[in-house]
Design an enzyme around this catalytic site. Structure first.
Site, PDB file in Angstrom:
ATOM      1  N   ARG A 231       0.845  -1.190   0.000  1.00 42.72           N
ATOM      2  CA  ARG A 231       0.000   0.000   0.000  1.00 42.72           C
ATOM      3  C   ARG A 231       0.884   1.245   0.000  1.00 42.72           C
ATOM      4  NH1 ARG A 231      -3.266  -3.055  -1.297  1.00 42.72           N
ATOM      5  NH2 ARG A 231      -5.345  -3.508  -0.437  1.00 42.72           N
ATOM      6  N   ASP A 255       5.207  -0.321  -6.579  1.00 45.09           N
ATOM      7  CA  ASP A 255       4.028  -0.408  -7.442  1.00 45.09           C
ATOM      8  C   ASP A 255       2.889   0.440  -6.884  1.00 45.09           C
ATOM      9  OD1 ASP A 255       2.611  -1.623  -9.750  1.00 45.09           O
ATOM     10  OD2 ASP A 255       1.353  -2.516  -8.197  1.00 45.09           O
ATOM     11  N   GLU A 260      -2.652   8.191  -5.674  1.00 48.35           N
ATOM     12  CA  GLU A 260      -2.724   7.528  -6.975  1.00 48.35           C
ATOM     13  C   GLU A 260      -3.976   7.983  -7.731  1.00 48.35           C
ATOM     14  OE1 GLU A 260      -0.584   3.351  -5.566  1.00 48.35           O
ATOM     15  OE2 GLU A 260      -2.763   3.460  -5.775  1.00 48.35           O
ATOM     16  N   HIS A 280       0.764   0.802 -10.267  1.00 44.86           N
ATOM     17  CA  HIS A 280      -0.214  -0.002  -9.524  1.00 44.86           C
ATOM     18  C   HIS A 280      -0.822  -1.096 -10.418  1.00 44.86           C
ATOM     19  CE1 HIS A 280      -2.926   0.172  -5.740  1.00 44.86           C
ATOM     20  NE2 HIS A 280      -2.892  -1.059  -6.234  1.00 44.86           N
TER      21      HIS A 280
END
Length: 314
Positions: A231, A255, A260, A280
């Site tokens: 996360r 990632d 985001e 992501h």
């Protein structure tokens, strides 16, 4: 049954297949006002990230079920859903291999200096070498390294299996503020000090937010590699960038980021030869997307037929 998918663009892949009478509509994305209008006549909605709060449920009186196209459900007010007698189901475990393989790819690429050598070839450095090869950034073997994993769920366990197959020693990191160390785990600071690679697979909450910051990075081995496919927010991103620039950290593979998409920028959106940032997508292999689609279908089919179903508790 009237089924509406409010943000289909978040789940590419094959179309849904339902074997009961139904109407189906889907929309690439829905803002809050659009979501209400599109869900007003729905019995079932499918969504990934649309915010579903008490005001939303009050304006969608026909709604009976929310089928989440995700494991996380922080976008749903569960108490409000219960108040309006709405069943909420998520999907779990669909991307274990996908996320674990992504984390393994990042650590292997960074240990082997793949980004640095790709940059050198693109810049023409190899082409100008006086010999057959180009010796640039120091390459290390994954075999014999120590991997510390935080998060011993399905993804962390699958990553451990992959790493062990490559001769990696795996240790499990204890919670940062744990009063005692559980059997089979290593104390937080000790795990950081032992690790050549740290990989994070834990949820984001008040106990884990910024669990890796400047002090923790200083405790890690020089040239250690940090992987975060868990996360955004588990790591202080400014501290990571500083550690990369000053050589304390050997590499970082992320990632997930705190915000985001990172429309307002992010310190990790930098071109460094020991930094990999992916958008992501660790969860989104073709196989994982197909599995998630099938699981959503199964959840909806079970709900419609009255079969037992694993629902999220309020």
């Amino acid at each position: 049954m009237n089924i509406v998918f409010l943000d289909r663009a978040t789940l590419p892949g094959r179309p849904f297949r339902f074997d009961f009478p139904h109407q189906y509509a889907e929309y690439p994305l829905s803002n809050p006002q659009e979501a209400v209008e599109r869900a007003k006549e729905a019995d079932i909605i499918i969504t990934n990230k649309v915010l579903l709060d008490d005001a939303f449920f009050a304006q969608t009186p026909k709604l009976k079920m929310v089928a989440l196209a995700a494991t996380g459900y922080n976008n749903v007010d569960m108490a409000a859903a219960a108040k309006h007698n709405i069943t909420v189901c998520n999907v779990r475990g669909y991307g274990n291999d996908s996320v674990a393989e992504h984390a393994f790819m990042l650590m292997l690429a960074l240990i082997r200096q793949l980004p640095a050598y790709m940059r050198d070839v693109a810049a023409g450095i190899w082409q100008q070498s006086p010999m057959f090869c180009h010796h640039g950034a120091p390459i290390r073997d994954l075999s014999g390294k120590t991997l510390a994993i935080w998060g011993r769920g399905n993804i962390g366990s699958r990553l451990a299996q992959m790493a062990q197959a490559f001769g990696v020693r795996v240790i499990w990191g204890e919670h940062k503020h744990a009063a005692a160390v559980r059997e089979g785990y290593t104390a937080f600071d000790e795990a950081l000090a032992q690790a050549d690679i740290v990989s994070l697979h834990c949820p984001l909450n008040e106990q884990t937010r910024n669990m890796i910051g400047e002090a923790e990075l200083q405790r890690m081995k020089p040239r250690a590699v940090l992987i975060n496919v868990g996360r955004g927010g588990l790591v202080d991103e400014h501290a990571v960038m500083a550690a990369l620039k000053y050589g304390q950290l050997g590499g970082a593979g992320f990632d997930v980021l705190t915000a985001e998409p990172p429309r307002e920028g992010n310190p990790l959106l930098a071109r460094l030869p020991n930094l990999i940032v992916t958008p992501h997508t660790a969860w989104a292999s073709e196989e994982a997307l197909n599995t998630m689609t099938r699981m959503i279908e199964d959840n909806i089919r079970a709900f419609v037929s009255g079969a037992p179903i694993n629902v999220i508790a309020a």
